[in-house]
Design an enzyme around this catalytic site. Structure first.
Site, short mmCIF file in Angstrom:
data_model
loop_
_atom_site.label_atom_id
_atom_site.label_comp_id
_atom_site.label_asym_id
_atom_site.label_seq_id
_atom_site.Cartn_x
_atom_site.Cartn_y
_atom_site.Cartn_z
N LYS A 39 51.14 32.04 42.55
CA LYS A 39 51.87 31.21 41.59
C LYS A 39 52.83 32.07 40.77
O LYS A 39 53.96 31.67 40.51
CB LYS A 39 50.91 30.48 40.65
CG LYS A 39 51.66 29.52 39.74
CD LYS A 39 50.84 28.97 38.64
CE LYS A 39 50.46 29.98 37.63
NZ LYS A 39 51.31 30.14 36.47
N GLY B 262 47.38 35.83 42.12
CA GLY B 262 47.78 34.53 42.65
C GLY B 262 49.27 34.50 42.92
O GLY B 262 50.07 35.08 42.18
N HIS C 223 41.61 31.15 39.33
CA HIS C 223 41.04 32.48 39.07
C HIS C 223 39.74 32.66 39.85
O HIS C 223 39.47 33.71 40.42
CB HIS C 223 40.69 32.64 37.58
CG HIS C 223 41.86 32.63 36.65
ND1 HIS C 223 42.05 31.63 35.72
CD2 HIS C 223 42.89 33.49 36.50
CE1 HIS C 223 43.15 31.90 35.02
NE2 HIS C 223 43.67 33.00 35.48
N GLN D 7 55.73 38.25 39.62
CA GLN D 7 54.74 39.21 39.12
C GLN D 7 54.05 39.92 40.28
O GLN D 7 53.79 41.12 40.23
CB GLN D 7 53.70 38.49 38.25
CG GLN D 7 52.50 39.36 37.89
CD GLN D 7 51.56 38.70 36.92
OE1 GLN D 7 51.81 38.68 35.73
NE2 GLN D 7 50.46 38.15 37.41
#
Ligand code: PAF
Length: 302
Positions: free
Chosen positions: A153, A151, A38, A157
């Site tokens: 990852k 991100g 983050h 999304q």
């Protein structure tokens, strides 16, 4: 000193004030329990914008299992300190009530999450992406940022959010490379739930992805062969696999593609010690980078 706001209305006013001064705002949406991944998004946002706002809100709308929501890690005071230390200008905390005044949760109009929500996380976590899209849309409306940072990852999304931003006409979505721990484990707030042994075991996700990427680099292009390599590597490591598969990142499909692949993203979800972890990797021939700070892709809007 960081501004700590708890109401969308005050956050919205703060942002409007910045915009009227001609300042550009970068938004980093989070659910808190902040880690280096983050912080690397916030640092990137600080480089590219005049003011940076981070949001911390554990969004109940995106949890399809109540027990998962209840066990989600929280560390709001530590989060604010971390953000303050790196120079983030504003953090705001929401509540469902504040984001959707006078509506009961079941009355909240849910955002249609679009075609990238199909398959994988969308199948495995029904309603998850509608919950994500609904709150991310509110965050965009409240802060009206120039850019927003996510991100890689959470690969699927990032596709859902890009699509949403494209439909809204703003902001520019910057997707930053996955931040990894030295052993390769993708940084995630959920990693806090792993003990040392499980944490070491969890490295097998990135090992399986790298092994599949090596096969790609050696010339393998068959979707089923690559998928079985990924699956086998995880299976041999003894994790509980939720999915282990490939997608063409530019032509998202609910089902896995078959046959020869021109482009491929390998994606996995697995449970270790009851903790659900996800990771993914682009199968390409670029040299490997370990930090989350150095690469990103952009979505220019307009
Ligand atoms: O990635 C997350 O932390 C969440 O899904 C997000 C984007 C903050 C929406 O609640």
């Amino acid at each position: 000193m960081i501004e700590r706001l708890s109401e969308p209305a005050t956050a919205s006013m703060w942002c409007r004030k910045m915009r009227t001064q001609g300042l550009q705002i970068g938004l980093v949406p989070t659910m808190g329990a902040l880690h280096e991944g983050h912080l690397s998004l916030v640092r990137r946002a600080l480089q590219e914008n005049d003011r940076v706002c981070a949001s911390i809100f554990v969004n109940p709308l995106q949890f399809n299992e109540h027990s998962d929501l209840l066990s989600y890690p929280l560390s709001p005071d530590q989060d604010v300190q971390l953000l303050d230390r790196i120079g983030c200008h504003m953090v705001f905390f929401g509540t469902l009530d504040a984001f959707f005044p006078q509506l009961k949760p079941e009355q909240i109009p849910m955002q249609e999450p679009g075609p990238y929500s199909l398959g994988l996380e969308g199948d495995s976590r029904p309603g998850h992406f509608a919950g994500v899209a609904t709150i991310v849309k509110r965050l965009f409306e409240v802060t009206k940022p120039s850019r927003t940072y996510f991100g890689e990852k959470d690969f699927q999304q990032s596709l859902v959010v890009r699509d949403l931003a494209r439909k809204m006409g703003y902001p520019e979505v910057v997707v930053c490379q996955t931040s990894r721990e030295p052993g390769g484990l993708a940084r995630s707030s959920r990693n806090r739930g792993l003990d040392d042994i499980q944490r070491r075991h969890a490295r097998c996700l990135s090992v399986a992805l790298r092994c599949t990427r090596s096969a790609w680099q050696a010339g393998e292009r068959d979707a089923q062969i690559l998928e079985s390599l990924l699956w086998e590597s995880l299976d041999n490591a003894g994790v509980e696999i939720v999915y282990a598969t490939l997608r063409d990142p530019d032509q998202w499909t609910k089902q896995a593609p078959k046959g020869y692949l021109v482009r491929a993203q390998a994606l996995v979800a697995a449970r270790i010690g009851g903790i659900r972890l996800i990771d993914n990797m682009r199968l390409d021939s670029t040299a490997e980078l370990d930090s989350g700070d150095s690469e990103s892709s952009r979505q220019a809007i307009g």
